[in-house]
Design a protein around this motif. Sequence first.
Motif, mmCIF file in Angstrom:
data_model
loop_
_atom_site.group_PDB
_atom_site.id
_atom_site.type_symbol
_atom_site.label_atom_id
_atom_site.label_comp_id
_atom_site.label_asym_id
_atom_site.label_seq_id
_atom_site.Cartn_x
_atom_site.Cartn_y
_atom_site.Cartn_z
ATOM 1 N N MET A 1 26.255 12.973 -14.786
ATOM 2 C CA MET A 1 26.944 11.761 -15.190
ATOM 3 C C MET A 1 26.376 10.591 -14.384
ATOM 4 N N ILE A 2 26.094 9.525 -15.046
ATOM 5 C CA ILE A 2 25.646 8.292 -14.408
ATOM 6 C C ILE A 2 26.644 7.194 -14.766
ATOM 7 N N LEU A 3 27.110 6.488 -13.753
ATOM 8 C CA LEU A 3 28.048 5.385 -13.942
ATOM 9 C C LEU A 3 27.366 4.104 -13.496
ATOM 10 N N LYS A 4 27.652 3.012 -14.204
ATOM 11 C CA LYS A 4 27.024 1.737 -13.871
ATOM 12 C C LYS A 4 28.089 0.677 -13.634
ATOM 13 N N THR A 5 27.833 -0.151 -12.635
ATOM 14 C CA THR A 5 28.675 -1.303 -12.334
ATOM 15 C C THR A 5 27.768 -2.537 -12.437
ATOM 16 N N PRO A 6 28.310 -3.725 -12.254
ATOM 17 C CA PRO A 6 27.432 -4.903 -12.329
ATOM 18 C C PRO A 6 26.247 -4.868 -11.351
ATOM 19 N N ASN A 7 26.425 -4.271 -10.175
ATOM 20 C CA ASN A 7 25.366 -4.276 -9.161
ATOM 21 C C ASN A 7 24.797 -2.909 -8.812
ATOM 22 N N LEU A 8 25.492 -1.851 -9.178
ATOM 23 C CA LEU A 8 25.167 -0.519 -8.667
ATOM 24 C C LEU A 8 25.015 0.505 -9.783
ATOM 25 N N ILE A 9 24.332 1.576 -9.450
ATOM 26 C CA ILE A 9 24.314 2.779 -10.280
ATOM 27 C C ILE A 9 24.875 3.905 -9.427
ATOM 28 N N LEU A 10 25.780 4.666 -9.991
ATOM 29 C CA LEU A 10 26.310 5.865 -9.341
ATOM 30 C C LEU A 10 25.692 7.042 -10.084
ATOM 31 N N ARG A 11 24.944 7.854 -9.358
ATOM 32 C CA ARG A 11 24.242 8.977 -9.978
ATOM 33 C C ARG A 11 24.271 10.171 -9.040
ATOM 34 N N PRO A 12 24.016 11.354 -9.592
ATOM 35 C CA PRO A 12 23.942 12.527 -8.706
ATOM 36 C C PRO A 12 22.835 12.354 -7.667
ATOM 37 N N TRP A 13 23.053 12.954 -6.516
ATOM 38 C CA TRP A 13 22.033 12.962 -5.463
ATOM 39 C C TRP A 13 20.873 13.850 -5.897
ATOM 40 N N LYS A 14 19.669 13.488 -5.473
ATOM 41 C CA LYS A 14 18.461 14.262 -5.763
ATOM 42 C C LYS A 14 17.817 14.691 -4.447
ATOM 43 N N SER A 15 17.095 15.788 -4.489
ATOM 44 C CA SER A 15 16.379 16.252 -3.295
ATOM 45 C C SER A 15 15.459 15.165 -2.753
ATOM 46 N N SER A 16 14.896 14.379 -3.634
ATOM 47 C CA SER A 16 13.979 13.323 -3.199
ATOM 48 C C SER A 16 14.687 12.188 -2.443
ATOM 49 N N ASP A 17 16.030 12.203 -2.409
ATOM 50 C CA ASP A 17 16.804 11.210 -1.659
ATOM 51 C C ASP A 17 16.963 11.578 -0.188
ATOM 52 N N ALA A 18 16.485 12.753 0.215
ATOM 53 C CA ALA A 18 16.785 13.267 1.561
ATOM 54 C C ALA A 18 16.333 12.324 2.674
ATOM 55 N N GLU A 19 15.146 11.783 2.591
ATOM 56 C CA GLU A 19 14.666 10.907 3.664
ATOM 57 C C GLU A 19 15.484 9.619 3.722
ATOM 58 N N CYS A 20 15.796 9.067 2.576
ATOM 59 C CA CYS A 20 16.621 7.852 2.528
ATOM 60 C C CYS A 20 18.012 8.137 3.094
ATOM 61 N N LEU A 21 18.590 9.268 2.691
ATOM 62 C CA LEU A 21 19.898 9.650 3.215
ATOM 63 C C LEU A 21 19.847 9.788 4.731
ATOM 64 N N TYR A 22 18.835 10.463 5.224
ATOM 65 C CA TYR A 22 18.706 10.630 6.669
ATOM 66 C C TYR A 22 18.661 9.283 7.390
ATOM 67 N N ASN A 23 17.886 8.346 6.866
ATOM 68 C CA ASN A 23 17.754 7.038 7.507
ATOM 69 C C ASN A 23 19.085 6.281 7.555
ATOM 70 N N LEU A 24 19.961 6.527 6.597
ATOM 71 C CA LEU A 24 21.291 5.915 6.612
ATOM 72 C C LEU A 24 22.268 6.708 7.480
ATOM 73 N N ALA A 25 22.270 8.026 7.299
ATOM 74 C CA ALA A 25 23.313 8.876 7.875
ATOM 75 C C ALA A 25 23.053 9.302 9.315
ATOM 76 N N LYS A 26 21.896 8.966 9.873
ATOM 77 C CA LYS A 26 21.661 9.252 11.289
ATOM 78 C C LYS A 26 22.377 8.227 12.171
ATOM 79 N N ASN A 27 22.797 7.130 11.593
ATOM 80 C CA ASN A 27 23.478 6.055 12.308
ATOM 81 C C ASN A 27 24.837 6.553 12.816
#
Length: 169
Positions: A1-27
Motif C-alpha cells: 500500500m502506498i499513501l500520498k499526502t501533499p508533501n510525503l509518500i508513505l510506502r513500505p520499507w525496502k532493503s535498499s533503505d537500510a543505509e538511509c535508515l541507519y543515518n537517521l536512526a543512529k542519532n
Amino acid sequence: MILKTPNLILRPWKSSDAECLYNLAKNPKIGPIAGWPPHESVEDSLNIINTVFAKKETYAVVLDDIPIGCVGLLFHPDCNHYWGDNTAELGYWIGEEYWGRGYAFEASKELIKRAFNDLDIKEIYATYRCENAQSARVLEKLGFEFYNNMNNVDYMQNHFDEIAVVLKK
C-alpha cells in the motif's frame, strides 16, 4: 500500500533503505525517546527493516524519494500495550534534520484516515514520554485526548513515565 499526502509518500520499507535508515536512526535523540536503542550499523537497520518495519501498516515516510522517518499502526500483540478489540497504537518518528516541518503530523494524519476509513479501527492510542513535548504537540494537533498516566520500561530496563492518549472514530 502506498499513501500520498501533499508533501510525503508513505510506502513500505525496502532493503535498499537500510543505509538511509541507519543515518537517521543512529542519532541518540531519535530512538531512546521512543523506547528503542540507536542503530549501530547498516546491518542493524536492515534487520529492523526486515522484522519490525515489515509488519503491516508500517511505512517509510518519504520526502523527495528519501526516507525521513517512519509511521505505523501497531496491532495486538505487536503493540506496546493491549488497548482492546478494533484498536491500534500509532507510532512515528522523524529524522532530526526534518523536525519542526509538520511531517510527523502530516504522515500520522494520513494513516489515521486509513485506519478509520479502511481498517475498521474504532480507537487509536498513542503514548509519549512526559518529557517529549514535540510528540505531545503532534498528538494534540491530531485531536488525541488524554487517556491515562502510565509507567513503562525501555530497552535498557529503565522505568519511565509516559502519557497515553486516544483518538476515537
